[in-house]
Design a protein around this motif. Structure first.
Motif, PDB file in Angstrom:
ATOM      1  N   UNK A  65       0.830  -1.197   0.000  1.00  0.00           N
ATOM      2  CA  UNK A  65       0.000   0.000   0.000  1.00  0.00           C
ATOM      3  C   UNK A  65       0.870   1.254   0.000  1.00  0.00           C
ATOM      4  N   UNK A  66       2.015   1.175   0.661  1.00  0.00           N
ATOM      5  CA  UNK A  66       2.910   2.328   0.741  1.00  0.00           C
ATOM      6  C   UNK A  66       4.079   2.210  -0.235  1.00  0.00           C
ATOM      7  N   UNK A  67       3.958   1.256  -1.168  1.00  0.00           N
ATOM      8  CA  UNK A  67       5.011   1.046  -2.163  1.00  0.00           C
ATOM      9  C   UNK A  67       6.356   0.696  -1.535  1.00  0.00           C
ATOM     10  N   UNK A  68       6.327  -0.145  -0.542  1.00  0.00           N
ATOM     11  CA  UNK A  68       7.563  -0.503   0.142  1.00  0.00           C
ATOM     12  C   UNK A  68       7.734  -2.013   0.208  1.00  0.00           C
ATOM     13  N   UNK A  69       8.980  -2.414   0.458  1.00  0.00           N
ATOM     14  CA  UNK A  69       9.253  -3.830   0.660  1.00  0.00           C
ATOM     15  C   UNK A  69       9.481  -4.061   2.136  1.00  0.00           C
ATOM     16  N   UNK A  70       8.959  -5.146   2.621  1.00  0.00           N
ATOM     17  CA  UNK A  70       9.136  -5.406   4.040  1.00  0.00           C
ATOM     18  C   UNK A  70       9.641  -6.832   4.250  1.00  0.00           C
ATOM     19  N   UNK A  71      10.555  -6.972   5.211  1.00  0.00           N
ATOM     20  CA  UNK A  71      10.986  -8.323   5.571  1.00  0.00           C
ATOM     21  C   UNK A  71      10.913  -8.455   7.088  1.00  0.00           C
ATOM     22  N   UNK A  72      10.511  -9.639   7.506  1.00  0.00           N
ATOM     23  CA  UNK A  72      10.398  -9.880   8.943  1.00  0.00           C
ATOM     24  C   UNK A  72      11.258 -11.071   9.329  1.00  0.00           C
ATOM     25  N   UNK A  73      12.096 -10.839  10.317  1.00  0.00           N
ATOM     26  CA  UNK A  73      12.877 -11.948  10.823  1.00  0.00           C
ATOM     27  C   UNK A  73      12.540 -12.180  12.285  1.00  0.00           C
ATOM     28  N   UNK A  74      12.402 -13.450  12.613  1.00  0.00           N
ATOM     29  CA  UNK A  74      12.124 -13.777  14.012  1.00  0.00           C
ATOM     30  C   UNK A  74      13.432 -14.275  14.613  1.00  0.00           C
ATOM     31  N   UNK A  75      13.925 -13.575  15.614  1.00  0.00           N
ATOM     32  CA  UNK A  75      15.232 -13.918  16.181  1.00  0.00           C
ATOM     33  C   UNK A  75      15.087 -14.460  17.608  1.00  0.00           C
ATOM     34  N   UNK A  76      16.102 -15.258  18.002  1.00  0.00           N
ATOM     35  CA  UNK A  76      16.055 -15.725  19.395  1.00  0.00           C
ATOM     36  C   UNK A  76      17.301 -15.329  20.166  1.00  0.00           C
TER      37      UNK A  76
END
Lengths: 76, 212
Positions: A65-76
């Motif tokens: 929607x905002x013309x962006x790329x997103x990445x999500x990392x789950x860290x421990x």
């Protein structure tokens, strides 16, 4: 974007006070890191990563929607 | 969803009942705080005050409220303007979004809607003893998708018949596979089954006379 991960993660885990999300923005790329209590890892990842995948899909919708790329990392 | 109201009446009991009516709940589901005791006043005329109470919905297991609050926060964070309506019926919680830009919440082939549905289901059933199935919809998307899948099922079935070949569909979730199976269930010439493991499980359409 950070807020969105926060809301979802806090609603899923048993220890919402231990949810930490960090966001790094670079041009059009948003990198998110999610940290939860070790006993809550399964609650945000899920079997075969199904929960993590659902979270990423919602994030992607919001980012597109905002013309962006997103990445999500789950860290421990 | 409103969870706190002010009730008024001639007596405290009347005031509580007023609050319960406004919330449409029973006495067991609320907490009552008396704000003002009623006074009869002099000769029942001067200084007469009615009873005022604050009626708060207790934090009982309320799947509708949990889902509503969760999704409200999400759409706000996504900066999407929309109304959320919930309806709980026989263990199924139907939720409907309505607003000007619902495409964002639907996503490609309903991916976003499915993800939100899945996450809401997890949140609603977290720690709950009974299981509530969550169904999320907007702009009648589910019904339209069902029609699309049924058309696809018909097309694939005729292809299987024409080429006398088994046809494999692309991976689908259990809900969509069920639509295909039930649509072709009574078909005279083909039958269906699923193969593979989720999330890559696929529907296979085969000719009946080649079953042997």
């Amino acid at each position: 974007m950070k807020q969105l991960v926060n809301i979802i993660a806090k609603a899923l885990v048993d220890n919402p006070d231990q949810v930490i999300v960090t966001e790094t923005d670079e041009d059009n790329k948003i990198q998110l890191e999610l940290k939860v209590a070790s006993s809550d890892m399964g609650k945000v990842i899920g079997r075969q990563g199904r929960i993590a995948k659902a979270i990423r899909t919602v994030l992607k919708a919001s980012a597109t929607k905002e013309d962006k790329h997103v990445s999500l990392e789950i860290v421990d | 969803m409103i969870d706190k109201v002010i009730g008024t009446g001639r007596t405290v009991e009347d005031a509580v009942n007023d609050g319960l009516t406004q919330l449409a709940v029973t006495k067991e589901e609320v907490e009552v705080k008396i704000i003002q005791e009623p006074t009869a006043g002099v000769l029942g005329l001067f200084g007469k005050k009615e009873a005022i109470v604050e009626v708060t919905l207790l934090d009982l297991y309320n799947p509708e409220k949990i889902a509503y609050d969760f999704l409200t926060e999400i759409v706000e964070a996504m900066d999407v303007t929309c109304d959320i309506e919930t309806q709980l019926e026989e263990g199924v919680l139907n939720i409907e979004f309505s607003g000007p830009r619902m495409g964002i919440l639907i996503g490609r082939r309903g991916q976003t809607l499915d993800s939100l549905q899945y996450l809401t289901g997890l949140v609603v059933n977290k720690g709950g003893e009974s299981y509530t199935r969550v169904m999320l919809d907007t702009e009648n998307y589910r019904e339209k998708r069902k029609k699309t899948l049924e058309n696809l099922a018909d097309k694939i079935a005729s292809k299987a018949i024409r080429y006398r070949k088994k046809m494999i569909l692309e991976p689908m979730d259990p809900y969509e596979r069920r639509i295909i199976h039930s649509h072709l269930q009574d078909h005279a010439q083909v039958y269906t089954y699923s193969e593979g493991e989720d999330p890559y499980r696929k529907v296979v359409v085969m000719l009946k006379d080649e079953r042997q």
